[in-house]
Every structure is written in structure tokens, then in C-alpha cells.
Enzyme design. Structure first.
Site, PDB file in Angstrom:
ATOM      1  N   LYS A   1       9.199  49.531  23.168  1.00  0.00           N
ATOM      2  CA  LYS A   1       8.851  49.852  24.564  1.00  0.00           C
ATOM      3  C   LYS A   1       9.305  51.236  24.714  1.00  0.00           C
ATOM      4  O   LYS A   1       8.579  52.059  25.327  1.00  0.00           O
ATOM      5  CB  LYS A   1       9.528  48.938  25.782  1.00  0.00           C
ATOM      6  CG  LYS A   1       8.990  47.521  25.518  1.00  0.00           C
ATOM      7  CD  LYS A   1       9.528  46.754  26.620  1.00  0.00           C
ATOM      8  CE  LYS A   1      11.052  46.473  26.679  1.00  0.00           C
ATOM      9  NZ  LYS A   1      11.573  45.748  25.758  1.00  0.00           N
TER      10      LYS A   1
ATOM     11  N   ARG B   1      12.664  41.629  34.556  1.00  0.00           N
ATOM     12  CA  ARG B   1      13.083  40.718  33.440  1.00  0.00           C
ATOM     13  C   ARG B   1      12.982  39.217  33.943  1.00  0.00           C
ATOM     14  O   ARG B   1      13.601  38.515  32.908  1.00  0.00           O
ATOM     15  CB  ARG B   1      14.583  40.939  33.019  1.00  0.00           C
ATOM     16  CG  ARG B   1      14.749  42.493  32.289  1.00  0.00           C
ATOM     17  CD  ARG B   1      14.520  42.155  30.910  1.00  0.00           C
ATOM     18  NE  ARG B   1      15.337  42.676  29.765  1.00  0.00           N
ATOM     19  CZ  ARG B   1      15.695  43.735  29.207  1.00  0.00           C
ATOM     20  NH1 ARG B   1      15.205  44.861  29.773  1.00  0.00           N
ATOM     21  NH2 ARG B   1      16.618  44.179  28.447  1.00  0.00           N
TER      22      ARG B   1
ATOM     23  N   ARG C   1      17.968  49.992  14.141  1.00  0.00           N
ATOM     24  CA  ARG C   1      18.490  50.978  15.157  1.00  0.00           C
ATOM     25  C   ARG C   1      20.135  50.962  15.396  1.00  0.00           C
ATOM     26  O   ARG C   1      20.266  52.072  15.730  1.00  0.00           O
ATOM     27  CB  ARG C   1      17.794  50.676  16.564  1.00  0.00           C
ATOM     28  CG  ARG C   1      17.776  51.447  17.619  1.00  0.00           C
ATOM     29  CD  ARG C   1      16.901  51.150  18.724  1.00  0.00           C
ATOM     30  NE  ARG C   1      17.380  49.677  19.405  1.00  0.00           N
ATOM     31  CZ  ARG C   1      16.923  49.145  20.511  1.00  0.00           C
ATOM     32  NH1 ARG C   1      15.629  49.476  21.087  1.00  0.00           N
ATOM     33  NH2 ARG C   1      17.386  47.974  21.065  1.00  0.00           N
TER      34      ARG C   1
ATOM     35  N   ARG D   1      24.785  51.269  20.044  1.00  0.00           N
ATOM     36  CA  ARG D   1      24.913  50.404  21.096  1.00  0.00           C
ATOM     37  C   ARG D   1      25.283  49.348  20.379  1.00  0.00           C
ATOM     38  O   ARG D   1      25.141  48.577  19.327  1.00  0.00           O
ATOM     39  CB  ARG D   1      23.415  50.014  21.659  1.00  0.00           C
ATOM     40  CG  ARG D   1      22.858  51.115  22.380  1.00  0.00           C
ATOM     41  CD  ARG D   1      21.314  50.682  22.976  1.00  0.00           C
ATOM     42  NE  ARG D   1      21.199  49.411  23.180  1.00  0.00           N
ATOM     43  CZ  ARG D   1      19.876  49.048  23.829  1.00  0.00           C
ATOM     44  NH1 ARG D   1      18.753  49.669  23.792  1.00  0.00           N
ATOM     45  NH2 ARG D   1      19.750  47.571  24.374  1.00  0.00           N
TER      46      ARG D   1
ATOM     47  N   ARG E   1      19.679  38.033  22.815  1.00  0.00           N
ATOM     48  CA  ARG E   1      18.835  38.641  23.802  1.00  0.00           C
ATOM     49  C   ARG E   1      17.402  38.208  23.514  1.00  0.00           C
ATOM     50  O   ARG E   1      16.732  38.217  24.587  1.00  0.00           O
ATOM     51  CB  ARG E   1      19.091  40.300  23.250  1.00  0.00           C
ATOM     52  CG  ARG E   1      20.296  40.671  23.745  1.00  0.00           C
ATOM     53  CD  ARG E   1      20.690  42.147  23.158  1.00  0.00           C
ATOM     54  NE  ARG E   1      19.803  43.192  23.332  1.00  0.00           N
ATOM     55  CZ  ARG E   1      19.748  44.194  22.504  1.00  0.00           C
ATOM     56  NH1 ARG E   1      20.315  44.525  21.413  1.00  0.00           N
ATOM     57  NH2 ARG E   1      18.770  45.125  22.827  1.00  0.00           N
TER      58      ARG E   1
END
Ligand code: AMP
Length: 193
Positions: A14, A89, A128, A134, A146
Site C-alpha cells: 500500500k 481498519r 522489509r 520497525r 498482524r
């Protein structure tokens, strides 16, 4: 205004696609994840409150999230539209978004969902995590958690907009340019009807 929701599980691309699509339509890209990470980085009161929630891969409470999103949307003068990434969400957030836009005489025009299988998601996010810094990108259990939060709480948002004839799905696996083209085609097709 022209308002797009870029939808899909964490790691579905996204953020990457948002940068391309916002330019194409001259929209303001709003990523609630980025807004929260800004608060964390600057160790604000809000940042301290949400740190453990984000690290655990859970959703930040709606009251905080919706308030932040509203303030952001209202901070622009004469916007051409918004590209929302990571919001809504859950269905409550979707309803609050619709209410806010309605008050502005606007609406969500289209939701584009990026379809990516779970195993690809896990591999992409672990990759990533090597550079993103993160903590929620580094632990496979948190990543799968998640994904589960997405399936349980976020996926109903697709149905919510599908019932309004505003939801479209594109294949989110492939080259970045190829996927951008699929998104642009889906938006154009939706606009024609
Ligand atoms: P993202 O960058 O969109 O994957 O978001 C990272 C984290 O920020 C999520 O795992 C949540 O903890 C939090 N977050 C982002 N957007 C929302 C939202 N719309 N509602 C609740 N929590 C959110």
C-alpha cells in the site's frame, strides 16, 4: 474531491503504491501508520501511549485513531482528495470516515484492495524488517498476528464498501509498475460506471 482507500493486509504494498497513485491524481496521502510512527519517533505523549500496542501488532483504539485522522483531513485547505492507506481498519472506523466526509459534502469514491497471499506477506515484511527499523517487522509471530488482525477486524471493511458498490480487488503480486497499472485501470473502470 476524489477519495481513494488503498486497502490490503500489512506488507501488501500500500505504501509503495500510494506514492505513485497520489501523484497521478494529485491527492494527499494519509497513512495512519506513518502518523503513529511519527509520534513514536518524537516520543510524544500519544507516542508513549501507543508504543506497546504497535509493537504488539494490535490496533490502536478507535477513539485515538479517528481523532487523529479527522484532524489530519481537516488540516488541508481545498484538498483535491485523499488517498487513505491503513485506514479504515475496522467497520467502526469506516462508518466514522463516511460520516466525516458526508459532513464535508464528500464521500469515499473507491476502495482498491491489493490481494497478496499470507506466505508472500510474511516474506515481504521480514525482508522489509532488515531495513525499516520497525520492531513489528522483525518477528514472524507478530507479523502473523498482524495478518490475523487484518483478517478478523479489517477485512469486513471490504464488504462494507462492496455493499455500496465501491470496492475493487487487484492482484498485488508482480512488478511495482505492473501493480500500479492494475490499480489505475481499476480506478478508471470504476469511474466509468
Ligand atoms: P501500518 O503501517 O499501516 O501497518 O500500521 C502500523 C501499526 O499502526 C498497526 O499495526 C497499528 O498498531 C497502528 N495503526 C495504523 N493504522 C491504524 C488504524 N487505522 N487503526 C488502528 N491502528 C492503526
Amino acid at each position: 474531491m476524489f477519495n481513494i482507500i488503498l486497502f490490503g493486509p500489512p506488507g501488501s504494498g500500500k505504501g509503495t503504491q500510494a506514492k505513485i497513485i497520489e501523484e497521478k491524481y494529485d491527492l494527499h496521502h494519509i497513512s495512519t501508520g506513518d502518523l503513529f510512527r511519527y509520534e513514536l519517533k518524537n516520543e510524544t505523549e500519544l507516542g508513549k501511549k501507543i508504543k506497546h500496542i504497535m509493537e504488539a501488532g494490535e490496533l490502536v483504539p478507535d477513539k485515538i485513531t479517528i481523532e487523529m485522522l479527522k484532524n489530519k483531513i481537516l488540516s488541508f485547505d481545498n484538498p483535491k482528495g485523499f488517498l487513505l492507506d491503513g485506514f479504515p481498519r475496522n467497520n467502526n472506523q469506516a462508518k466514522e470516515l463516511d460520516k466525516l466526509l458526508e459532513e464535508l459534502g464528500e464521500e469515499v469514491n473507491v476502495l482498491i484492495s491489493l490481494d497478496v497471499p499470507e506466505e508472500e506477506i510474511v516474506q515481504r515484511i521480514l525482508n522489509r524488517g532488515k531495513t525499516s527499523g520497525r520492531s513489528d517487522d522483525n518477528d514472524e509471530n507478530i507479523i502473523r498476528g498482524r495478518y490475523k488482525v487484518y483478517m478478523d477486524q479489517t477485512l469486513p471493511v471490504y464488504k462494507y464498501y462492496e455493499n455500496k458498490n465501491k470496492a475493487r480487488t487487484v492482484n498485488g503480486v508482480g512488478d511495482i509498475d505492473e501493480i500500479s497499472n492494475r490499480i489505475l485501470c481499476a480506478v478508471e473502470e470504476h469511474n466509468k460506471k
